[in-house]
Write a protein that holds these residues in place. Structure first.
Motif, PDB file in Angstrom:
ATOM      1  N   GLY A 133       0.788  -1.233   0.000  1.00 22.10           N
ATOM      2  CA  GLY A 133       0.000   0.000   0.000  1.00 22.10           C
ATOM      3  C   GLY A 133       0.810   1.266   0.000  1.00 22.10           C
ATOM      4  N   LEU A 134       2.082   1.188  -0.420  1.00 19.82           N
ATOM      5  CA  LEU A 134       2.952   2.354  -0.448  1.00 19.82           C
ATOM      6  C   LEU A 134       3.005   2.954  -1.849  1.00 19.82           C
ATOM      7  CD1 LEU A 134       5.903   0.924   1.692  1.00 19.82           C
ATOM      8  CD2 LEU A 134       3.975   2.314   2.466  1.00 19.82           C
ATOM      9  N   PRO A 135       3.355   4.235  -1.977  1.00 14.43           N
ATOM     10  CA  PRO A 135       3.401   4.865  -3.298  1.00 14.43           C
ATOM     11  C   PRO A 135       4.517   4.279  -4.167  1.00 14.43           C
ATOM     12  CG  PRO A 135       4.181   6.373  -1.605  1.00 14.43           C
ATOM     13  CD  PRO A 135       3.597   5.205  -0.892  1.00 14.43           C
ATOM     14  N   GLN A 136       4.167   3.870  -5.347  1.00 14.31           N
ATOM     15  CA  GLN A 136       5.118   3.267  -6.276  1.00 14.31           C
ATOM     16  C   GLN A 136       6.304   4.182  -6.547  1.00 14.31           C
ATOM     17  OE1 GLN A 136       3.329   2.236 -10.017  1.00 14.31           O
ATOM     18  NE2 GLN A 136       5.281   1.858 -11.039  1.00 14.31           N
ATOM     19  N   GLY A 137       7.510   3.602  -6.498  1.00 14.94           N
ATOM     20  CA  GLY A 137       8.717   4.352  -6.793  1.00 14.94           C
ATOM     21  C   GLY A 137       9.302   5.109  -5.621  1.00 14.94           C
ATOM     22  N   ALA A 138       8.607   5.135  -4.510  1.00 19.04           N
ATOM     23  CA  ALA A 138       9.115   5.839  -3.329  1.00 19.04           C
ATOM     24  C   ALA A 138      10.204   5.016  -2.642  1.00 19.04           C
ATOM     25  CB  ALA A 138       7.978   6.119  -2.352  1.00 19.04           C
ATOM     26  N   ARG A 139      10.852   5.617  -1.683  1.00 25.86           N
ATOM     27  CA  ARG A 139      11.819   4.928  -0.837  1.00 25.86           C
ATOM     28  C   ARG A 139      11.216   4.832   0.558  1.00 25.86           C
ATOM     29  NH1 ARG A 139      16.044   1.657  -2.198  1.00 25.86           N
ATOM     30  NH2 ARG A 139      17.420   1.387  -0.395  1.00 25.86           N
TER      31      ARG A 139
ATOM     32  N   SER B  12      16.461   0.431   4.645  1.00 26.13           N
ATOM     33  CA  SER B  12      15.629   1.115   3.667  1.00 26.13           C
ATOM     34  C   SER B  12      15.386   0.193   2.489  1.00 26.13           C
ATOM     35  CB  SER B  12      16.301   2.420   3.197  1.00 26.13           C
ATOM     36  OG  SER B  12      17.460   2.145   2.442  1.00 26.13           O
ATOM     37  N   ALA B  13      14.329   0.496   1.732  1.00 24.50           N
ATOM     38  CA  ALA B  13      13.971  -0.353   0.596  1.00 24.50           C
ATOM     39  C   ALA B  13      13.179   0.453  -0.418  1.00 24.50           C
ATOM     40  CB  ALA B  13      13.151  -1.557   1.065  1.00 24.50           C
TER      41      ALA B  13
ATOM     42  N   ASP C  97       4.189  -2.852  -7.422  1.00 24.96           N
ATOM     43  CA  ASP C  97       2.942  -3.286  -6.773  1.00 24.96           C
ATOM     44  C   ASP C  97       2.694  -2.567  -5.449  1.00 24.96           C
ATOM     45  OD1 ASP C  97       4.951  -4.418  -5.271  1.00 24.96           O
ATOM     46  OD2 ASP C  97       4.202  -6.477  -5.390  1.00 24.96           O
ATOM     47  N   GLY C  98       3.517  -1.545  -5.130  1.00 22.56           N
ATOM     48  CA  GLY C  98       3.333  -0.787  -3.892  1.00 22.56           C
ATOM     49  C   GLY C  98       3.861  -1.474  -2.654  1.00 22.56           C
ATOM     50  N   LYS C  99       4.777  -2.414  -2.843  1.00 21.57           N
ATOM     51  CA  LYS C  99       5.278  -3.206  -1.715  1.00 21.57           C
ATOM     52  C   LYS C  99       6.760  -2.945  -1.492  1.00 21.57           C
ATOM     53  CE  LYS C  99       5.613  -8.075  -0.244  1.00 21.57           C
ATOM     54  NZ  LYS C  99       5.277  -9.472  -0.645  1.00 21.57           N
ATOM     55  N   ALA C 100       7.134  -2.813  -0.239  1.00 21.05           N
ATOM     56  CA  ALA C 100       8.540  -2.693   0.155  1.00 21.05           C
ATOM     57  C   ALA C 100       8.876  -3.818   1.121  1.00 21.05           C
ATOM     58  CB  ALA C 100       8.804  -1.340   0.807  1.00 21.05           C
ATOM     59  N   SER C 101      10.060  -4.397   0.971  1.00 17.91           N
ATOM     60  CA  SER C 101      10.463  -5.531   1.814  1.00 17.91           C
ATOM     61  C   SER C 101      11.782  -5.224   2.514  1.00 17.91           C
ATOM     62  CB  SER C 101      10.605  -6.798   0.974  1.00 17.91           C
ATOM     63  OG  SER C 101       9.378  -7.123   0.348  1.00 17.91           O
ATOM     64  N   PHE C 102      11.879  -5.640   3.755  1.00 17.41           N
ATOM     65  CA  PHE C 102      13.073  -5.419   4.563  1.00 17.41           C
ATOM     66  C   PHE C 102      13.488  -6.740   5.208  1.00 17.41           C
ATOM     67  CE2 PHE C 102      10.276  -1.771   4.690  1.00 17.41           C
ATOM     68  CZ  PHE C 102      11.098  -0.670   4.468  1.00 17.41           C
TER      69      PHE C 102
ATOM     70  N   LYS D 194      -0.170  -3.767   5.797  1.00 23.03           N
ATOM     71  CA  LYS D 194      -0.714  -3.000   4.682  1.00 23.03           C
ATOM     72  C   LYS D 194      -0.981  -1.587   5.172  1.00 23.03           C
ATOM     73  CE  LYS D 194      -4.491  -2.739   1.324  1.00 23.03           C
ATOM     74  NZ  LYS D 194      -5.752  -3.367   0.841  1.00 23.03           N
ATOM     75  N   ALA D 195      -0.327  -0.615   4.529  1.00 22.63           N
ATOM     76  CA  ALA D 195      -0.544   0.784   4.889  1.00 22.63           C
ATOM     77  C   ALA D 195      -1.898   1.244   4.372  1.00 22.63           C
ATOM     78  CB  ALA D 195       0.561   1.654   4.300  1.00 22.63           C
TER      79      ALA D 195
END
Length: 367
Positions: free
Chosen positions: A30-36, A50-51, A56-61, A96-97
């Motif tokens: 649920g995060l903005p695409q292309g963001a950090r 950081s990631a 798909d709006g997903k970041a993984s750590f 999920k944000a």
């Protein structure tokens, strides 16, 4: 011979340190695409990881921390754009944000689930709050700035009920989870929601009391204690309008009732309150009442002009550091106008006296 003994011991210590570390495997949708996205410690504010946010709006750590840690995922390298809060305790996490609401926990440990139970209640409260503000917006369209007072009172009452629900959910989480990290997460994320007296009582013999993240809370409680009824004055050292160094104790504790008025030239509510303060000064000054203004200004010219424009005649002091001034930390003054009334011996009588409250209190104390 000693070297042969030392080497195995060193290896054991290194092995124990490695075992003490906690692994994390975390994903947030649920995060903005292309963001950090940034993983930050709530306890130390340190950047842990950081990631990049994928298409798909997903970041993984994934990684390790020295011990179980309360953490947050933010879209900045600080906590100002936090999208979710969590407990890194070794279990895999999936969240999920949700914009404008607390995040959703899809997978996590028992402590994380306990923490997010309270957030679910807050989610419902957030939706109710948004509904009330939407209704207010419709009223403004209909009535302009003259929304009927009875309608406004109903909205205020409903907001108060929602606020009570929020607080009830948070306190319930603290009560049920005192012995696990869900309570610590609640304290670190929502400490500003709780009143100091509640925190002081809850933190007595608290099992996580030595956690580094709680240091600011304990510091705040120390500051609040300095303005509790009966507390002896803690001195402030600043300069007056002539640039001379002055002490708060030049006036407080010298045989008079003294109102310390924390204000600033740029503070509209402070200026609006000044007629009440002036009325008190004019009525009781000759009877043994003094006022000391502590300015939160940062520019001397603005401070001087406001004193002249408002007709202030009582002593003034400031270090011209704005919100970073000494009074902000010593007495935990985080909003103005604020006041502390001291008795002739220099002990706190009452705080935040404004308007008719100030007049009533002084009429009882000074005859």
């Amino acid at each position: 011979m000693m070297n042969k003994v030392f080497l195995p011991l060193a290896m054991i210590c290194i092995s124990l340190a490695a075992q003490a570390q906690v692994s994390y495997n975390l994903s947030v949708k649920g995060l903005p695409q292309g963001a950090r996205a940034y993983l930050l410690s709530r306890e130390t504010k340190a950047l842990l990881d950081s990631a990049s946010v994928q298409a798909d709006g997903k970041a993984s750590f994934s990684g390790k921390v020295p011990a179980a840690t309360i953490a947050s995922v933010s879209l900045q390298k600080d906590l100002r754009l936090t999208v979710c809060d969590l407990i890194l305790d070794g279990d895999e996490l999936a969240l999920k944000a949700v914009e404008g609401e607390p995040a959703l926990l899809e997978k996590g440990s028992a402590d994380n689930r306990a923490f997010y139970e309270s957030l679910e209640a807050m989610r419902q409260a957030a939706r109710e709050t948004q509904k009330i503000y939407s209704e207010y917006g419709e009223m403004r369209k209909k009535f302009g700035s003259d929304v009927p007072e009875n309608e406004m009172n109903q909205l205020r009452e409903r907001l108060a009920v929602v606020g009570d629900k929020n607080m009830s959910a948070l306190k319930d989480c603290l009560s049920k989870n005192r012995g696990n990290m869900a309570s610590l997460a609640t304290l670190l994320v929502f400490s500003r929601e709780f009143k100091p007296d509640f925190l002081a009582e809850y933190l007595q013999d608290y099992p996580y009391a030595k956690n580094q993240g709680l240091k600011p809370i304990f510091s705040m409680l120390e500051q609040e204690a300095r303005k509790a009824p009966g507390a002896k004055v803690t001195d402030l050292v600043m300069k007056d309008l002539q640039g001379k160094e002055v002490h708060l104790t030049d006036w407080v504790g010298r045989g008079k009732y003294v109102l310390v008025d924390f204000w600033a030239s740029w503070c509209g509510p402070c200026r609006a309150e000044m007629p009440n303060v002036k009325a008190a000064y004019e009525k009781y000054h000759a009877k043994g009442f003094e006022i000391v203004g502590v300015s939160f200004d940062s520019k001397k010219a603005d401070w001087e002009k406001a004193v002249a424009d408002l007709g202030i005649t009582w002593p003034q002091m400031s270090d011209l550091k704005g919100w970073e001034c000494a009074a902000s930390d010593i007495y935990h003054i985080k909003s103005i106008p604020a006041t502390i009334l001291f008795d002739p011996e220099g002990r706190v009588v009452e705080t935040d006296l404004r308007g008719q409250q100030l007049a009533r209190t002084l009429s009882k104390l000074i005859k």
